[in-house]
Design a protein around this motif. Structure first.
Motif, short mmCIF file in Angstrom:
data_model
loop_
_atom_site.label_atom_id
_atom_site.label_comp_id
_atom_site.label_asym_id
_atom_site.label_seq_id
_atom_site.Cartn_x
_atom_site.Cartn_y
_atom_site.Cartn_z
N ASN A 192 22.75 43.55 33.16
CA ASN A 192 23.47 42.86 32.08
C ASN A 192 24.67 43.65 31.54
OD1 ASN A 192 21.62 44.73 31.14
ND2 ASN A 192 21.29 43.71 29.19
N ILE A 193 24.84 44.89 31.98
CA ILE A 193 26.02 45.67 31.58
C ILE A 193 26.82 45.96 32.85
CG2 ILE A 193 26.87 47.81 30.53
CD1 ILE A 193 24.18 47.98 29.05
N TYR A 194 28.07 45.50 32.87
CA TYR A 194 28.88 45.73 34.07
C TYR A 194 30.36 45.74 33.70
CZ TYR A 194 29.41 40.65 33.89
OH TYR A 194 29.67 39.37 33.48
N ARG A 195 31.14 46.37 34.58
CA ARG A 195 32.58 46.40 34.37
C ARG A 195 33.28 46.61 35.70
NH1 ARG A 195 36.28 50.58 30.75
NH2 ARG A 195 38.20 49.39 30.96
N ALA A 196 34.46 46.02 35.83
CA ALA A 196 35.31 46.24 37.01
C ALA A 196 36.71 46.59 36.51
CB ALA A 196 35.35 44.98 37.87
N ASN A 197 37.31 47.63 37.09
CA ASN A 197 38.62 48.11 36.64
C ASN A 197 39.57 48.22 37.84
OD1 ASN A 197 40.77 50.02 35.89
ND2 ASN A 197 39.61 50.26 33.99
N ASP A 198 40.73 47.56 37.74
CA ASP A 198 41.71 47.56 38.83
C ASP A 198 42.67 48.75 38.77
OD1 ASP A 198 40.89 45.05 40.02
OD2 ASP A 198 41.80 44.06 38.31
N ASP A 199 42.75 49.44 37.64
CA ASP A 199 43.59 50.62 37.46
C ASP A 199 45.01 50.44 38.03
OD1 ASP A 199 44.07 53.22 36.47
OD2 ASP A 199 43.73 54.07 38.46
N GLY A 200 45.65 49.35 37.65
CA GLY A 200 47.05 49.17 38.06
C GLY A 200 47.27 48.36 39.31
N GLU A 201 46.22 48.13 40.09
CA GLU A 201 46.34 47.24 41.24
C GLU A 201 46.42 45.80 40.72
OE1 GLU A 201 47.06 48.36 44.01
OE2 GLU A 201 45.56 49.63 44.99
N PRO A 202 46.88 44.84 41.55
CA PRO A 202 46.91 43.45 41.11
C PRO A 202 45.55 42.98 40.61
CG PRO A 202 48.10 43.69 43.17
CD PRO A 202 47.45 45.02 42.90
N ASN A 203 45.56 42.09 39.61
CA ASN A 203 44.32 41.62 39.00
C ASN A 203 43.30 41.15 40.03
OD1 ASN A 203 45.23 42.15 36.45
ND2 ASN A 203 45.74 40.03 35.94
N HIS A 204 42.08 41.64 39.89
CA HIS A 204 40.93 41.24 40.70
C HIS A 204 41.04 41.66 42.18
CE1 HIS A 204 39.87 38.99 37.16
NE2 HIS A 204 40.94 38.21 37.27
N SER A 205 41.97 42.56 42.50
CA SER A 205 42.12 42.96 43.90
C SER A 205 41.34 44.23 44.24
CB SER A 205 43.60 43.19 44.23
OG SER A 205 44.10 44.33 43.55
N ALA A 206 40.81 44.92 43.23
CA ALA A 206 40.16 46.20 43.48
C ALA A 206 38.78 46.29 42.82
CB ALA A 206 41.05 47.34 42.97
N GLY A 207 38.75 46.19 41.47
CA GLY A 207 37.47 46.32 40.77
C GLY A 207 36.46 45.26 41.17
N ASP A 208 36.89 44.01 41.25
CA ASP A 208 35.96 42.93 41.59
C ASP A 208 35.36 43.06 43.00
OD1 ASP A 208 36.13 41.83 39.11
OD2 ASP A 208 37.34 40.10 39.68
N PRO A 209 36.16 43.42 44.03
CA PRO A 209 35.54 43.62 45.35
C PRO A 209 34.52 44.76 45.35
CG PRO A 209 37.91 43.37 45.57
CD PRO A 209 37.63 43.45 44.10
N ILE A 210 34.78 45.81 44.56
CA ILE A 210 33.81 46.91 44.46
C ILE A 210 32.54 46.41 43.77
CG2 ILE A 210 33.37 49.20 43.51
CD1 ILE A 210 36.45 49.63 43.53
#
Length: 207
Positions: free
Chosen positions: A69-87
């Motif tokens: 129930n606790i989660y986060r995804a961070n792209d750190d400057g990459e295009p939105n949803h292109s990095a954190g979400d795939p991880i």
């Protein structure tokens, strides 16, 4: 997993591991960690930023809690949803929790496009998981027992009977023990403790 998984178990990673993906000169270094809380996650992120200070992006995702129930995804400057979400997707697809995966990118001079980035971060994260071992962990409750010295034998017998792990102890006229109790046994052991004279139990939290 066991054939009849208990409700107080969850899947996580056994240890730290690394993964790697290369595409058009860009290098994606992946690091996977079993973690307990967001404080530990922050410390790991800070350490990686110091060590790989010359990398362009430090993208990451994590999931905490037995119910994820606790989660986060961070792209750190990459295009939105292109990095954190795939991880994050790789953590979820393996049904893991209490896991952090960081993928650090060294830019190779050629843009990969959003589709290429999604593939790269997903593949790097998957490689880090593949190089690890997925284990079934058990949820424990940390409990403090307060009792007088005369109750020592009864308390220690209970600890021995249930093979409880002692994580902290203080012995004097008034004694204190901190033990870890498997969640599914907590109610049963609580009743046993309530039958002991002069023994008080305080629940400290999950571990």
């Amino acid at each position: 997993m066991s054939e009849s998984p208990q409700t107080d178990t969850y899947l996580t990673l056994k240890a730290k591991s690394e993964g790697l993906y290369k595409e058009k000169g860009s290098k994606f270094l992946a690091f996977a960690f079993p973690v307990k809380d967001e404080t530990e996650i922050k410390e790991i992120l800070d350490q990686l930023r110091k060590k790989y200070y010359d990398a362009r992006h430090h993208c990451y995702a994590y999931i905490l809690g037995k119910n994820q129930n606790i989660y986060r995804a961070n792209d750190d400057g990459e295009p939105n949803h292109s990095a954190g979400d795939p991880i994050l997707g790789q953590i979820r697809s393996h049904h893991l929790t209490n896991v952090l995966i960081v993928v650090i990118r060294y830019f190779g001079g050629i843009k990969l496009g959003v589709g290429g980035l999604i593939h790269a971060y997903k593949t790097a994260a998957a490689d880090a998981i593949a190089n690890n071992e997925i284990i079934t962990a058990v949820l424990h409750e940390r409990v403090k027992l307060d009792f007088d010295y005369l109750s020592m034998n009864e308390v220690m017998k209970l600890i021995k009977d249930y093979d409880l792990q002692i994580t902290d102890q203080h012995f004097d006229n008034q004694c204190q023990l901190v033990v870890e109790i498997r969640q599914k046994l907590l109610e049963e052991i609580s009743h046993k403790i309530s039958d002991l004279n002069g023994v008080k139990m305080h629940i400290l939290g999950y571990e």
